[in-house]
Scaffold this active site. Structure first.
Site, PDB file in Angstrom:
ATOM      1  CG  ASN A 207      -2.943   4.112   2.588  1.00 33.41           C
ATOM      2  OD1 ASN A 207      -2.196   5.056   2.828  1.00 33.41           O
ATOM      3  ND2 ASN A 207      -3.667   3.513   3.527  1.00 33.41           N
ATOM      4  CE  LYS A 286       8.177 -14.685  -1.699  1.00 30.52           C
ATOM      5  NZ  LYS A 286       9.432 -14.767  -2.421  1.00 30.52           N
TER       6      LYS A 286
END
Ligand code: C5P
Length: 396
Positions: A207, A286
């Site tokens: 955030n 990934k």
């Protein structure tokens, strides 16, 4: 200041003449002053001046024949309540920033086990130079307190910031430092910044919390005399003076760090914007791009503050809440739900990442708005408020 033992280190700048007056004022305030000088300082003011004002021979060399040993650099910073370097030249600050110990005074700074204060004095351009500012930041992070220089006419004829603070102001600062503090000796545990929840080795959910508010609270608590442990998510702000943050990434890491430190804490201030959810699985490889929409399962993170506040013997807990609407109503509901004596609520949109903020403190007495100010000012007001609550609850 009565009977406080101050080692006054004088380095080689023209402001050394003000240190004669500083010595006189410290002695007048009841302090026992031992002056130590660098060789270049002796070119500005004769040691005899300081000897006459302090009533003590001045230390210039490590080998002190009067004391029969060569260990002045060890004793200087051990047998005193404060090491005060005034004036502190750009050169001295640079040496300190690099841990050099090539004279008695710089070695004493390294060997000390007392607070170190510095009153810088130099030409305005030297003060503003990035190297000096870097060094000042470094020594603050290493635990030194820097007395911000004044602005005004300089000995070199220029005008600007870099004048050593007047002796009266320095003595006032010391007096304040030695006066009992609101949180003297209290152990304060603080979380700050965001958490980062990994999706795969290169991607994460986080955030916009900058850590500025949490770091300001840590600085304000330290100024109030507390022993601060700061647990920080990934941020890009400089560490608060004298505090080395414990770095964590995820909410789980933060919880583990809190668990490791909470037992000794008198006060817990939860400023961190802990991620409420994390990916159900963090991939070891990934994730491959595809043209299909991607859904990620999220699972709730533990609530660290609630975990602390519901312990059998919890520290005094302070929460933060970032809300976008009905701040007081939502903040108070959160305070009740998490069993907190104090909660600071702010507007999510204006608080995140900015240098200024506006807080509303909620406690059993009601609502206490703190108007817009920079985050350090607000942090000091918050710490003053919580210290009053904490001390009245604990008979302090
Ligand atoms: O419920 P909410 O996340 O708005 O509560 C905010 C307060 O709770 C903050 O003090 C924050 O640091 C703390 N918190 C926590 N652990 C979480 C979520 C929030 O400690 N997982």
């Amino acid at each position: 200041m009565l009977n406080k033992r101050i080692v006054l280190g004088v380095t080689g700048g023209i402001a050394a003449y003000k240190s004669a007056e500083l010595t006189r004022l410290l002695v007048k305030a009841g302090a026992r002053v031992q002056v130590a000088m660098t060789h270049s300082a002796t070119q500005f003011v004769a040691p005899l001046t300081f000897q006459a004002l302090s009533g003590q021979p001045v230390i210039i060399e490590d080998a002190d024949p009067a004391k029969g040993h060569g260990m002045a650099h060890i004793h200087l910073g051990r047998d005193c309540d404060m090491l005060l370097i005034a004036p502190a030249t750009a050169n001295f600050i640079a040496r300190l920033a690099h841990g050099l110990a090539d004279d008695v005074l710089s070695a004493a700074c390294l060997a000390r086990d007392c607070p170190l204060w510095l009153a810088p004095a130099m030409n305005r351009q030297m003060w503003h130079h990035p190297a000096t500012q870097r060094n000042v930041l470094q020594i603050q992070q290493d635990g030194a307190w820097v007395i911000e220089p004044d602005s005004g006419a300089q000995a070199c004829g220029e005008e600007g910031a870099g004048r050593m603070r007047e002796p009266e102001a320095i003595v006032d600062g010391l007096r304040d430092f030695f006066s009992p503090k609101r949180l003297s000796g209290k152990r304060v545990l603080i979380t700050a910044g965001p958490t980062l929840e990994k999706l795969d080795p290169v991607r994460a959910i986080t955030n916009l919390s900058s850590g500025k508010m949490g770091y300001a609270v840590a600085q304000a608590a330290r100024e109030a005399g507390a022993l601060v442990t700061l647990i920080s998510g990934p941020v890009c702000v400089p560490s608060p003076p004298g505090i080395i943050p414990i770095q964590v990434e995820s909410a789980h890491d933060m919880l583990n760090a809190v668990k490791a430190h909470v037992a000794h804490a008198d006060i817990f201030i939860s400023v961190a914007a802990v991620a409420d959810y994390r990916p159900a699985q963090s991939q070891t490889h990934k994730l491959k791009k595809s043209t299909q929409a991607l859904s990620i399962d999220l699972v709730p993170n533990p609530d660290i503050l609630e975990w602390v506040a519901t312990r059998e013997k919890p520290p005094f807990c302070v929460g933060f809440a970032a809300e976008t609407d009905r701040l007081i109503e939502h903040g108070e509901a959160k305070r009740q739900r998490k069993h907190l004596p104090l909660l600071a609520v702010n507007h999510a949109m204006s608080a995140l990442g900015s240098d200024d903020n506006e807080l509303i403190l909620l406690d059993d007495e009601g609502v206490h708005p703190l108007p817009k100010a920079d985050k350090l000012t607000l942090a000091r007001q918050l710490v003053a408020h919580l210290a009053n609550l904490f001390n009245s609850k604990n008979g302090g």
